[in-house]
Design a protein around this motif. Structure first.
Motif, PDB file in Angstrom:
ATOM      1  N   ILE A 125      70.297  10.959  51.373  1.00 44.10           N
ATOM      2  CA  ILE A 125      70.707  12.162  52.099  1.00 44.10           C
ATOM      3  C   ILE A 125      71.328  13.139  51.112  1.00 44.10           C
ATOM      4  O   ILE A 125      72.168  12.763  50.285  1.00 44.10           O
ATOM      5  CB  ILE A 125      71.707  11.825  53.216  1.00 44.10           C
ATOM      6  N   TYR A 126      70.906  14.391  51.208  1.00 44.21           N
ATOM      7  CA  TYR A 126      71.443  15.462  50.372  1.00 44.21           C
ATOM      8  C   TYR A 126      72.041  16.536  51.271  1.00 44.21           C
ATOM      9  O   TYR A 126      71.348  17.107  52.118  1.00 44.21           O
ATOM     10  CB  TYR A 126      70.334  16.070  49.505  1.00 44.21           C
ATOM     11  N   ASP A 127      73.345  16.782  51.088  1.00 46.97           N
ATOM     12  CA  ASP A 127      74.004  17.831  51.876  1.00 46.97           C
ATOM     13  C   ASP A 127      73.472  19.198  51.486  1.00 46.97           C
ATOM     14  O   ASP A 127      73.067  19.422  50.333  1.00 46.97           O
ATOM     15  CB  ASP A 127      75.522  17.774  51.669  1.00 46.97           C
ATOM     16  N   GLU A 128      73.490  20.116  52.435  1.00 49.29           N
ATOM     17  CA  GLU A 128      73.052  21.474  52.166  1.00 49.29           C
ATOM     18  C   GLU A 128      73.909  22.081  51.051  1.00 49.29           C
ATOM     19  O   GLU A 128      75.103  21.790  50.934  1.00 49.29           O
ATOM     20  CB  GLU A 128      73.144  22.320  53.440  1.00 49.29           C
ATOM     21  N   ILE A 129      73.301  22.896  50.190  1.00 52.27           N
ATOM     22  CA  ILE A 129      73.989  23.496  49.049  1.00 52.27           C
ATOM     23  C   ILE A 129      74.397  24.935  49.398  1.00 52.27           C
ATOM     24  O   ILE A 129      73.789  25.565  50.264  1.00 52.27           O
ATOM     25  CB  ILE A 129      73.101  23.465  47.791  1.00 52.27           C
ATOM     26  N   PRO A 130      75.413  25.451  48.725  1.00 53.46           N
ATOM     27  CA  PRO A 130      75.967  26.757  49.125  1.00 53.46           C
ATOM     28  C   PRO A 130      75.118  27.957  48.740  1.00 53.46           C
ATOM     29  O   PRO A 130      75.334  29.046  49.256  1.00 53.46           O
ATOM     30  CB  PRO A 130      77.333  26.790  48.402  1.00 53.46           C
ATOM     31  N   ARG A 131      74.181  27.775  47.809  1.00 47.28           N
ATOM     32  CA  ARG A 131      73.396  28.946  47.394  1.00 47.28           C
ATOM     33  C   ARG A 131      71.979  28.503  47.020  1.00 47.28           C
ATOM     34  O   ARG A 131      71.716  27.322  46.753  1.00 47.28           O
ATOM     35  CB  ARG A 131      74.052  29.667  46.218  1.00 47.28           C
ATOM     36  N   TYR A 132      71.087  29.462  47.000  1.00 51.95           N
ATOM     37  CA  TYR A 132      69.679  29.210  46.715  1.00 51.95           C
ATOM     38  C   TYR A 132      69.490  28.588  45.335  1.00 51.95           C
ATOM     39  O   TYR A 132      70.150  28.966  44.372  1.00 51.95           O
ATOM     40  CB  TYR A 132      68.903  30.524  46.809  1.00 51.95           C
ATOM     41  N   SER A 133      68.573  27.616  45.251  1.00 52.05           N
ATOM     42  CA  SER A 133      68.266  26.971  43.983  1.00 52.05           C
ATOM     43  C   SER A 133      66.785  26.636  43.955  1.00 52.05           C
ATOM     44  O   SER A 133      66.196  26.280  44.986  1.00 52.05           O
ATOM     45  CB  SER A 133      69.096  25.697  43.807  1.00 52.05           C
ATOM     46  N   GLU A 134      66.187  26.743  42.775  1.00 55.24           N
ATOM     47  CA  GLU A 134      64.786  26.350  42.614  1.00 55.24           C
ATOM     48  C   GLU A 134      64.639  24.991  41.943  1.00 55.24           C
ATOM     49  O   GLU A 134      63.545  24.622  41.532  1.00 55.24           O
ATOM     50  CB  GLU A 134      64.041  27.433  41.826  1.00 55.24           C
ATOM     51  N   ASN A 135      65.729  24.251  41.883  1.00 54.36           N
ATOM     52  CA  ASN A 135      65.667  22.892  41.344  1.00 54.36           C
ATOM     53  C   ASN A 135      64.925  22.000  42.341  1.00 54.36           C
ATOM     54  O   ASN A 135      65.385  21.803  43.472  1.00 54.36           O
ATOM     55  CB  ASN A 135      67.085  22.359  41.123  1.00 54.36           C
ATOM     56  N   PRO A 136      63.767  21.437  41.973  1.00 56.06           N
ATOM     57  CA  PRO A 136      62.986  20.644  42.937  1.00 56.06           C
ATOM     58  C   PRO A 136      63.560  19.262  43.177  1.00 56.06           C
ATOM     59  O   PRO A 136      63.126  18.581  44.114  1.00 56.06           O
ATOM     60  CB  PRO A 136      61.617  20.548  42.263  1.00 56.06           C
ATOM     61  N   ASN A 137      64.502  18.815  42.358  1.00 58.00           N
ATOM     62  CA  ASN A 137      65.055  17.471  42.494  1.00 58.00           C
ATOM     63  C   ASN A 137      66.553  17.545  42.746  1.00 58.00           C
ATOM     64  O   ASN A 137      67.342  17.683  41.801  1.00 58.00           O
ATOM     65  CB  ASN A 137      64.784  16.651  41.226  1.00 58.00           C
ATOM     66  N   PRO A 138      66.980  17.469  44.011  1.00 58.11           N
ATOM     67  CA  PRO A 138      68.418  17.519  44.306  1.00 58.11           C
ATOM     68  C   PRO A 138      69.154  16.378  43.614  1.00 58.11           C
ATOM     69  O   PRO A 138      68.607  15.290  43.413  1.00 58.11           O
ATOM     70  CB  PRO A 138      68.475  17.361  45.822  1.00 58.11           C
ATOM     71  N   SER A 139      70.376  16.630  43.244  1.00 56.10           N
ATOM     72  CA  SER A 139      71.197  15.613  42.584  1.00 56.10           C
ATOM     73  C   SER A 139      72.375  15.261  43.483  1.00 56.10           C
ATOM     74  O   SER A 139      72.639  15.925  44.486  1.00 56.10           O
ATOM     75  CB  SER A 139      71.683  16.108  41.224  1.00 56.10           C
ATOM     76  N   ASN A 140      73.064  14.220  43.100  1.00 56.19           N
ATOM     77  CA  ASN A 140      74.280  13.816  43.800  1.00 56.19           C
ATOM     78  C   ASN A 140      74.038  13.559  45.281  1.00 56.19           C
ATOM     79  O   ASN A 140      74.577  14.236  46.163  1.00 56.19           O
ATOM     80  CB  ASN A 140      75.380  14.873  43.628  1.00 56.19           C
ATOM     81  N   ALA A 141      73.220  12.563  45.559  1.00 53.62           N
ATOM     82  CA  ALA A 141      72.965  12.199  46.948  1.00 53.62           C
ATOM     83  C   ALA A 141      74.263  11.801  47.633  1.00 53.62           C
ATOM     84  O   ALA A 141      75.078  11.063  47.076  1.00 53.62           O
ATOM     85  CB  ALA A 141      71.965  11.055  47.019  1.00 53.62           C
ATOM     86  N   ALA A 142      74.454  12.289  48.849  1.00 47.75           N
ATOM     87  CA  ALA A 142      75.656  11.963  49.614  1.00 47.75           C
ATOM     88  C   ALA A 142      75.593  10.548  50.176  1.00 47.75           C
ATOM     89  O   ALA A 142      76.627   9.938  50.471  1.00 47.75           O
ATOM     90  CB  ALA A 142      75.847  12.974  50.740  1.00 47.75           C
ATOM     91  N   MET A 143      74.375  10.023  50.335  1.00 46.26           N
ATOM     92  CA  MET A 143      74.213   8.666  50.853  1.00 46.26           C
ATOM     93  C   MET A 143      72.917   8.107  50.304  1.00 46.26           C
ATOM     94  O   MET A 143      71.891   8.797  50.285  1.00 46.26           O
ATOM     95  CB  MET A 143      74.183   8.674  52.386  1.00 46.26           C
TER      96      MET A 143
END
Length: 397
Positions: free
Chosen positions: A320-338
């Motif tokens: 699970i990845y929490d929503e981020i505060p601003r737009y990003s074009e990084n295709p691989n989210p980091s720091n999974a919340a769960m």
């Protein structure tokens, strides 16, 4: 109001009595006796899982190709397991409690209906139907005979898929509006490769069944999933798994509209597309499916997008990845919340659930209605893809 079919009630009673008369009453210490019908690669994997479980034994193996039925008996059957080319011989045996159906798709409904009417419980691989029209007679047969039917969408018995569903139901992702599903495999090595079979040991006519007669074709026999008379391509082989999970998560299994496109880009010898995309509308959720059989990158799974977070769910676990505060074009989210990892292949507990229900007479995790709904999603996607590009529940295309 007068019953328009006065003999239906007697017919249903007769069907129930007939099914019951064929059934063996299981004692607490009795081993569940299983017959295998269609003992190709997938069925043999299912038999390997059954062999890992207690209190069952494989006592009969049936396939139109002799080497496969003999292999299944040698690897998974009892020493005195019988072998057959005609599945009806298995159904005639009163000492057999259930069957595992691993045939090509066009045989699923005929074999399953015959099995439940013979008093057998059934584990049938997905898709449980080959056409939309097969759903009603299958459902009627299972209900009238009160037999157990487990369909082969094993995510329903896979612990982390159930946990993911619970987390979503608790609101962790917020409102879910988009479920993107995908499956990428590499079939390029199959180009130009002709499977080899000993046709003196194959009953080709029996394999064809209801399909139109034709000369033996080794690719149609060996890779039947990719030919319309026998399978439904990736929509019913792969998408079905993920759309069933989506149905489970959404609590909705009835799409109102489907759009789809597909093409044969590389695997030209086959009938079904090797590259495709579909979108099905359910209430306030869109379920998408992207597939190309030209490379392994990304594998298969689901990306579930909600207003608070997103979940990537696959057979290896979920994140699970929490929503981020601003737009990003990084295709691989980091720091999974769960993060949750799978503990085992869900096929084993799915087979155990089937055996448990054979004893308890309870409804299995992937019962007939669930199997029909998952297959329906694959069928309507195929209807859109093979037609105008659009399918509507109301019949407008």
């Amino acid at each position: 109001m007068e019953n328009p079919n006065p003999h239906r009630r007697q017919f249903v009673r007769a069907a129930l009595v007939t099914a019951a008369s064929y059934s063996r009453i299981l004692g607490a210490n009795d081993r569940i006796r299983i017959g295998a019908i269609g003992t190709g690669g997938r069925c043999q994997y299912l038999l390997s899982q059954l062999k890992m479980l207690e209190d069952n034994e494989i006592v009969a193996c049936c396939d139109v190709y002799e080497p496969r039925r003999l292999e299944a008996k040698t690897k998974y059957g009892t020493a005195d397991a019988s072998v057959h080319v005609d599945y009806r011989e298995i159904l005639d045996r009163k000492d057999i409690d259930g069957v595992v159906v691993g045939t090509p798709d066009h045989w699923h409904v005929p074999v399953t209906i015959a099995s439940v009417r013979a008093g057998k419980d059934v584990y049938c691989e997905k898709p449980v139907t080959h056409t939309l029209e097969e759903a009603a007679p299958l459902l009627a047969a299972v209900r009238e005979t009160n037999r157990v039917l487990q369909t082969g969408t094993q995510q329903r018995s896979w612990e982390h898929f159930a946990q993911a569903r619970d987390v979503i139901a608790e609101g962790r992702l917020g409102q879910v509006t988009l479920i993107r599903t995908y499956w990428f495999q590499n079939h390029i090595p199959a180009i130009g490769r002709v499977p080899s079979f000993d046709t003196t040991k194959l009953d080709w006519k029996r394999f064809l069944g209801s399909a139109a007669d034709r000369p033996f074709d080794p690719d149609q026999f060996g890779n039947w999933r990719w030919y319309w008379d026998f399978g439904g391509g990736a929509m019913t082989d792969l998408f079905i798994h993920w759309v069933d999970v989506a149905h489970w998560i959404m609590g909705d299994d009835s799409p109102s509209r489907a759009t789809a496109n597909g093409l044969k880009a590389v695997l030209l010898q086959r009938q079904t597309p090797d590259t495709m995309s579909a979108a099905l509308a359910y209430g306030k959720v869109i379920v998408e499916f992207d597939c190309a059989l030209l490379g392994y990158i990304e594998g298969g799974g689901l990306m579930i997008r909600g207003t608070k977070a997103g979940m990537r769910l696959w057979r290896g676990g979920f994140e699970i990845y929490d929503e981020i505060p601003r737009y990003s074009e990084n295709p691989n989210p980091s720091n999974a919340a769960m993060q949750v990892k799978s503990k085992q292949d869900g096929t084993l507990p799915h087979m155990k659930n089937f055996l448990d229900c054979v004893r308890s007479r309870k409804q299995p995790n992937a019962h007939v209605e669930i199997g029909i709904a998952a297959a329906r999603a694959g069928h309507v996607a195929n209807l859109a893809m093979r037609g105008s590009g659009v399918w509507n529940a109301g019949g407008r295309g």
